[in-house]
Design a protein around this motif. Sequence first.
Motif, PDB file in Angstrom:
ATOM      1  N   MET A   7     -18.426   0.710  -7.408  1.00  0.00           N
ATOM      2  CA  MET A   7     -18.355   1.259  -6.044  1.00  0.00           C
ATOM      3  C   MET A   7     -17.324   0.497  -5.214  1.00  0.00           C
ATOM      4  SD  MET A   7     -20.269   3.837  -6.023  1.00  0.00           S
ATOM      5  CE  MET A   7     -20.209   4.197  -4.268  1.00  0.00           C
ATOM      6  N   ASN A   8     -17.282  -0.820  -5.397  1.00  0.00           N
ATOM      7  CA  ASN A   8     -16.311  -1.639  -4.669  1.00  0.00           C
ATOM      8  C   ASN A   8     -14.883  -1.264  -5.062  1.00  0.00           C
ATOM      9  OD1 ASN A   8     -14.517  -4.186  -4.387  1.00  0.00           O
ATOM     10  ND2 ASN A   8     -16.285  -4.666  -3.115  1.00  0.00           N
ATOM     11  N   THR A   9     -14.652  -1.114  -6.355  1.00  0.00           N
ATOM     12  CA  THR A   9     -13.325  -0.769  -6.867  1.00  0.00           C
ATOM     13  C   THR A   9     -12.937   0.661  -6.477  1.00  0.00           C
ATOM     14  OG1 THR A   9     -13.662  -2.253  -8.759  1.00  0.00           O
ATOM     15  CG2 THR A   9     -11.888  -0.635  -8.950  1.00  0.00           C
ATOM     16  N   ALA A  10     -13.911   1.583  -6.552  1.00  0.00           N
ATOM     17  CA  ALA A  10     -13.641   2.995  -6.255  1.00  0.00           C
ATOM     18  C   ALA A  10     -13.168   3.192  -4.819  1.00  0.00           C
ATOM     19  CB  ALA A  10     -14.886   3.830  -6.515  1.00  0.00           C
ATOM     20  N   THR A  11     -13.682   2.368  -3.891  1.00  0.00           N
ATOM     21  CA  THR A  11     -13.295   2.519  -2.482  1.00  0.00           C
ATOM     22  C   THR A  11     -11.861   2.053  -2.222  1.00  0.00           C
ATOM     23  OG1 THR A  11     -14.278   0.351  -1.973  1.00  0.00           O
ATOM     24  CG2 THR A  11     -15.655   2.297  -1.605  1.00  0.00           C
ATOM     25  N   LEU A  12     -11.252   1.352  -3.193  1.00  0.00           N
ATOM     26  CA  LEU A  12      -9.871   0.901  -3.039  1.00  0.00           C
ATOM     27  C   LEU A  12      -8.860   1.860  -3.664  1.00  0.00           C
ATOM     28  CD1 LEU A  12     -10.124  -2.945  -3.751  1.00  0.00           C
ATOM     29  CD2 LEU A  12      -9.491  -1.870  -1.590  1.00  0.00           C
ATOM     30  N   LEU A  13      -9.350   2.716  -4.575  1.00  0.00           N
ATOM     31  CA  LEU A  13      -8.449   3.629  -5.284  1.00  0.00           C
ATOM     32  C   LEU A  13      -7.751   4.573  -4.317  1.00  0.00           C
ATOM     33  CD1 LEU A  13     -10.691   4.537  -8.356  1.00  0.00           C
ATOM     34  CD2 LEU A  13      -8.718   3.007  -8.328  1.00  0.00           C
ATOM     35  N   GLY A  14      -6.436   4.688  -4.474  1.00  0.00           N
ATOM     36  CA  GLY A  14      -5.656   5.590  -3.642  1.00  0.00           C
ATOM     37  C   GLY A  14      -5.254   5.022  -2.293  1.00  0.00           C
ATOM     38  N   SER A  15      -5.644   3.782  -1.996  1.00  0.00           N
ATOM     39  CA  SER A  15      -5.274   3.185  -0.706  1.00  0.00           C
ATOM     40  C   SER A  15      -3.775   2.929  -0.649  1.00  0.00           C
ATOM     41  CB  SER A  15      -6.025   1.861  -0.503  1.00  0.00           C
ATOM     42  OG  SER A  15      -7.408   2.072  -0.471  1.00  0.00           O
ATOM     43  N   ARG A  16      -3.166   3.171   0.506  1.00  0.00           N
ATOM     44  CA  ARG A  16      -1.733   2.941   0.681  1.00  0.00           C
ATOM     45  C   ARG A  16      -1.477   1.446   0.782  1.00  0.00           C
ATOM     46  NH1 ARG A  16       2.001   3.562   5.111  1.00  0.00           N
ATOM     47  NH2 ARG A  16       0.217   3.837   6.493  1.00  0.00           N
ATOM     48  N   LEU A  17      -0.524   0.951  -0.007  1.00  0.00           N
ATOM     49  CA  LEU A  17      -0.236  -0.478  -0.049  1.00  0.00           C
ATOM     50  C   LEU A  17       1.025  -0.820   0.731  1.00  0.00           C
ATOM     51  CD1 LEU A  17      -0.931  -1.172  -3.846  1.00  0.00           C
ATOM     52  CD2 LEU A  17      -2.508  -1.419  -1.932  1.00  0.00           C
ATOM     53  N   CYS A  18       0.998  -1.998   1.355  1.00  0.00           N
ATOM     54  CA  CYS A  18       2.157  -2.484   2.102  1.00  0.00           C
ATOM     55  C   CYS A  18       2.719  -3.763   1.488  1.00  0.00           C
ATOM     56  CB  CYS A  18       1.768  -2.731   3.560  1.00  0.00           C
ATOM     57  SG  CYS A  18       1.470  -1.203   4.468  1.00  0.00           S
ATOM     58  N   GLY A  19       2.436  -3.991   0.229  1.00  0.00           N
ATOM     59  CA  GLY A  19       2.932  -5.180  -0.454  1.00  0.00           C
ATOM     60  C   GLY A  19       2.613  -5.103  -1.931  1.00  0.00           C
ATOM     61  N   SER A  20       3.232  -5.984  -2.715  1.00  0.00           N
ATOM     62  CA  SER A  20       3.006  -5.960  -4.160  1.00  0.00           C
ATOM     63  C   SER A  20       2.855  -7.354  -4.756  1.00  0.00           C
ATOM     64  CB  SER A  20       4.164  -5.240  -4.866  1.00  0.00           C
ATOM     65  OG  SER A  20       5.390  -5.938  -4.632  1.00  0.00           O
ATOM     66  N   THR A  69      -6.174  -7.086   0.878  1.00  0.00           N
ATOM     67  CA  THR A  69      -5.227  -7.673   1.847  1.00  0.00           C
ATOM     68  C   THR A  69      -3.853  -7.014   1.780  1.00  0.00           C
ATOM     69  OG1 THR A  69      -4.570  -9.404   0.276  1.00  0.00           O
ATOM     70  CG2 THR A  69      -6.387  -9.927   1.777  1.00  0.00           C
ATOM     71  N   LEU A  70      -3.559  -6.332   0.661  1.00  0.00           N
ATOM     72  CA  LEU A  70      -2.264  -5.653   0.525  1.00  0.00           C
ATOM     73  C   LEU A  70      -2.281  -4.231   1.069  1.00  0.00           C
ATOM     74  CD1 LEU A  70      -1.222  -6.724  -3.101  1.00  0.00           C
ATOM     75  CD2 LEU A  70      -0.415  -7.687  -0.943  1.00  0.00           C
ATOM     76  N   THR A  71      -3.463  -3.689   1.328  1.00  0.00           N
ATOM     77  CA  THR A  71      -3.525  -2.324   1.850  1.00  0.00           C
ATOM     78  C   THR A  71      -3.037  -2.292   3.301  1.00  0.00           C
ATOM     79  OG1 THR A  71      -5.839  -2.631   2.526  1.00  0.00           O
ATOM     80  CG2 THR A  71      -5.448  -1.666   0.358  1.00  0.00           C
ATOM     81  N   CYS A  72      -2.363  -1.206   3.649  1.00  0.00           N
ATOM     82  CA  CYS A  72      -1.821  -1.076   5.011  1.00  0.00           C
ATOM     83  C   CYS A  72      -2.943  -1.016   6.041  1.00  0.00           C
ATOM     84  CB  CYS A  72      -0.953   0.177   5.110  1.00  0.00           C
ATOM     85  SG  CYS A  72       0.462   0.152   3.975  1.00  0.00           S
ATOM     86  N   SER A  73      -4.014  -0.331   5.701  1.00  0.00           N
ATOM     87  CA  SER A  73      -5.204  -0.295   6.567  1.00  0.00           C
ATOM     88  C   SER A  73      -6.430  -0.351   5.651  1.00  0.00           C
ATOM     89  CB  SER A  73      -5.237   0.973   7.413  1.00  0.00           C
ATOM     90  OG  SER A  73      -5.137   2.113   6.602  1.00  0.00           O
ATOM     91  N   PRO A  74      -7.079  -1.534   5.563  1.00  0.00           N
ATOM     92  CA  PRO A  74      -8.220  -1.708   4.656  1.00  0.00           C
ATOM     93  C   PRO A  74      -9.287  -0.634   4.868  1.00  0.00           C
ATOM     94  CG  PRO A  74      -7.578  -3.805   5.617  1.00  0.00           C
ATOM     95  CD  PRO A  74      -6.779  -2.747   6.329  1.00  0.00           C
ATOM     96  N   PRO A  75      -9.703   0.049   3.807  1.00  0.00           N
ATOM     97  CA  PRO A  75     -10.706   1.117   3.932  1.00  0.00           C
ATOM     98  C   PRO A  75     -12.031   0.567   4.474  1.00  0.00           C
ATOM     99  CG  PRO A  75      -9.678   1.125   1.755  1.00  0.00           C
ATOM    100  CD  PRO A  75      -9.272  -0.150   2.418  1.00  0.00           C
ATOM    101  N   LYS A  76     -12.605   1.295   5.433  1.00  0.00           N
ATOM    102  CA  LYS A  76     -13.890   0.872   6.008  1.00  0.00           C
ATOM    103  C   LYS A  76     -15.001   0.941   4.967  1.00  0.00           C
ATOM    104  CE  LYS A  76     -12.786   2.138  10.785  1.00  0.00           C
ATOM    105  NZ  LYS A  76     -13.131   2.993  11.947  1.00  0.00           N
ATOM    106  N   ALA A  77     -14.877   1.906   4.053  1.00  0.00           N
ATOM    107  CA  ALA A  77     -15.888   2.046   2.997  1.00  0.00           C
ATOM    108  C   ALA A  77     -15.902   0.813   2.107  1.00  0.00           C
ATOM    109  CB  ALA A  77     -15.610   3.292   2.163  1.00  0.00           C
TER     110      ALA A  77
END
Length: 311
Positions: free
Chosen positions: A156-169, A183-191
């Motif tokens: 569930m933790n991993t699934a909520t990160l899938l598809g998130s827009r990243l601003c770093g690599s 921390t690399l996501t442009c806007s960390p998912p609330k889920a």
Amino acid sequence: VMENVSADTLFTLSGLNFTLEQRITLFFLTLLWYIMILLGNIAIIVAIIVDKNLQEPMYIFLCNLCFNALYGTAGFYPKFLLDLLTSHVISYAGCMLQGFVIHSSVCGDFSILALMAYDRYVAICRPLVYHSVMTKQRISIFVLFSWLLPLYCMFMNTATLLGSRLCGSHINRIYCVNWMITTLTCSPPKANAAVSYFNVLFYFGIFVFIFWSYLYLIRTAISSKEKRGKFMQTCLPHLISLITFTTTVLLDLLYMRFGSLDLSQNLNNFMAMEFLLIPPAMNPFIYGFKLTKIRNKFLNLVYIKRKDVKE
């Protein structure tokens, strides 16, 4: 901005700024350590599976703890060994998988240590009902949930990160963890934040249960000489394993969240690796030397081999 995230997206990992000679030396040292972890845990597992006298609840839980150590270290060592000889990069899919395996293994350790604590509580504090409480069917259910719960929580933790827009690599670590990806996501998912807090609180509750169980066991053991002997013989290895594992995990979590960037890279690497270095290697020795039945099993094997050689 890395808007399109796919399985082919590459992350760079930090921490391996060594010369070729240093990398080769570290490769062989790490390989030897990993082989020691594999041999130690596999030896305990085989001993418990082969010997019917060891197929009791306490040893079944120990067998699962060793399986979990093999599972967790498989998520780190093969990739780390490869990184020492090649470039230190990982794909997006590989990063998510590595984070999932390492996180679920950590949670799995707490789940299994909780079962061990409960088993010792019933054995020492309620010995008359031990066999009626710890039935084969109940043990099977306990073991099943000790694996399913960590896998589900981390899925569930991993699934909520899938598809998130990243601003770093760039991940400032020698392996992937979900927190670093967040921390690399442009806007960390609330889920993801909600699931992460739930997982932390849930496993903190399990840790409190384990801690309370051993406090109760220690208080009970002090009141009786017979129970004190049973505690020292069967509970002490669990307690040492719990303290070692919890300390290394807490140090890593605190360092990852609050650590200073001014500290050396080598210290950073050690703090990140310690729960993958120390507990998986220590546990087989702790249980092998302290638990009488397992120690006797290995001593008998050595004695039989020596006898065969002499004949």
